[in-house]
Design a protein around this motif. Structure first.
Motif, short mmCIF file in Angstrom:
data_model
loop_
_atom_site.label_atom_id
_atom_site.label_comp_id
_atom_site.label_asym_id
_atom_site.label_seq_id
_atom_site.Cartn_x
_atom_site.Cartn_y
_atom_site.Cartn_z
N ASP A 199 0.82 -1.21 0.00
CA ASP A 199 0.00 0.00 0.00
C ASP A 199 0.85 1.26 0.00
N ARG A 200 2.15 1.12 -0.27
CA ARG A 200 3.05 2.27 -0.26
C ARG A 200 3.79 2.36 -1.58
N VAL A 201 4.36 3.55 -1.81
CA VAL A 201 5.32 3.72 -2.90
C VAL A 201 6.70 3.84 -2.27
N VAL A 202 7.61 3.04 -2.74
CA VAL A 202 9.00 3.11 -2.31
C VAL A 202 9.80 3.79 -3.41
N VAL A 203 10.55 4.82 -3.05
CA VAL A 203 11.29 5.61 -4.03
C VAL A 203 12.78 5.41 -3.83
N GLU A 204 13.45 4.96 -4.87
CA GLU A 204 14.88 4.75 -4.84
C GLU A 204 15.61 6.09 -4.75
N GLY A 205 16.53 6.22 -3.79
CA GLY A 205 17.33 7.42 -3.68
C GLY A 205 16.54 8.67 -3.41
N ALA A 206 15.46 8.57 -2.63
CA ALA A 206 14.59 9.72 -2.40
C ALA A 206 15.26 10.78 -1.55
N VAL A 207 14.87 12.02 -1.77
CA VAL A 207 15.38 13.15 -0.99
C VAL A 207 14.22 14.07 -0.65
N ALA A 208 14.46 14.95 0.31
CA ALA A 208 13.49 16.00 0.65
C ALA A 208 14.19 17.33 0.47
N ALA A 209 13.62 18.19 -0.34
CA ALA A 209 14.26 19.48 -0.60
C ALA A 209 13.24 20.50 -1.04
N GLN A 210 13.46 21.75 -0.67
CA GLN A 210 12.66 22.88 -1.11
C GLN A 210 11.16 22.65 -0.84
#
Length: 218
Positions: A199-210
């Protein structure tokens, strides 16, 4: 930089296509992993069709008038398959897709919603956000499921709610965030970096910015 293999995307609209323009702009780069191959509307006068034509993108109108939902969706499905579409982006498409259509395109339909889902599903979002006194809202790009405004989240962007905000000023700030996060979410999906796991999306190399919050991997 060498060109990448690109997924063929259909954008479904009913109006002016503000998010459509953001997707077209992003896809103008040869390294972007998706191309806008078709813009489809249920409204012949939708302003987004003119945006698409101006960008040299194929357009199609499929009217919903006088048709059962299943028949309307079947006509859209046939048109998309005939054009070899890989992914669908909903951008102000004011029709609820049938469960059969969504199931046929499982994990291949994205939608943008003007709140930080699962909060504030449905309509009149900005009025409700202000009335409830929350300090942050935003937008969400999610994988579509048969239930309205439900499905695994690909990416979100947070937006502050100011004391003097009106629904109109807040809407404008959230829309600007949508223009940033929708192209990002489509790129993650088209490139295969975003994968639905349960029930989730897994994101390769995810970041949080801006202010854009992308689901962390793992």
């Amino acid at each position: 930089m060498a060109e990448v293999a690109r997924k063929k995307v259909a954008v479904l609209i009913s109006g002016r296509g503000s998010n459509l323009q953001a997707l077209i702009d992003a896809a103008a780069s040869p390294t972007y992993p998706a191309e806008i191959a078709l813009v489809l509307s249920n409204i012949a006068e939708a302003g987004g069709l003119d945006i698409a034509r101006g960008a040299g993108i194929a357009t199609l109108t499929v009217s919903h008038k006088g048709k059962a939902r299943e028949a309307f969706d079947a006509e859209i499905d046939a048109a998309l398959r005939d054009r070899g579409i890989d992914l669908i982006c909903l951008a102000g498409f004011m029709r609820l897709l049938t469960p059969g259509f969504v199931t046929a395109w499982t994990d291949r339909i994205l939608n943008v919603h003007p709140s930080l889902l699962p909060a504030f599903k449905g309509l009149r979002v900005h009025e409700r956000v202000i009335a409830d006194g929350v300090r942050f809202t935003g937008c969400t790009v999610h994988v579509v499921r048969p239930e309205m405004d439900a499905g695994p989240i690909v990416a979100q962007a947070a937006v502050p709610v100011l004391d003097d905000d009106t629904p109109e000023t807040l809407a404008a700030r959230v829309l600007a965030a949508e223009h940033r996060v929708y192209p990002l979410a489509l790129a993650l999906t088209a490139s295969g970096r975003a994968q639905v796991v349960g029930d989730r999306v897994v994101v390769e190399g995810a970041v949080a910015a801006q202010g854009m919050l992308v689901n962390p991997a793992g």
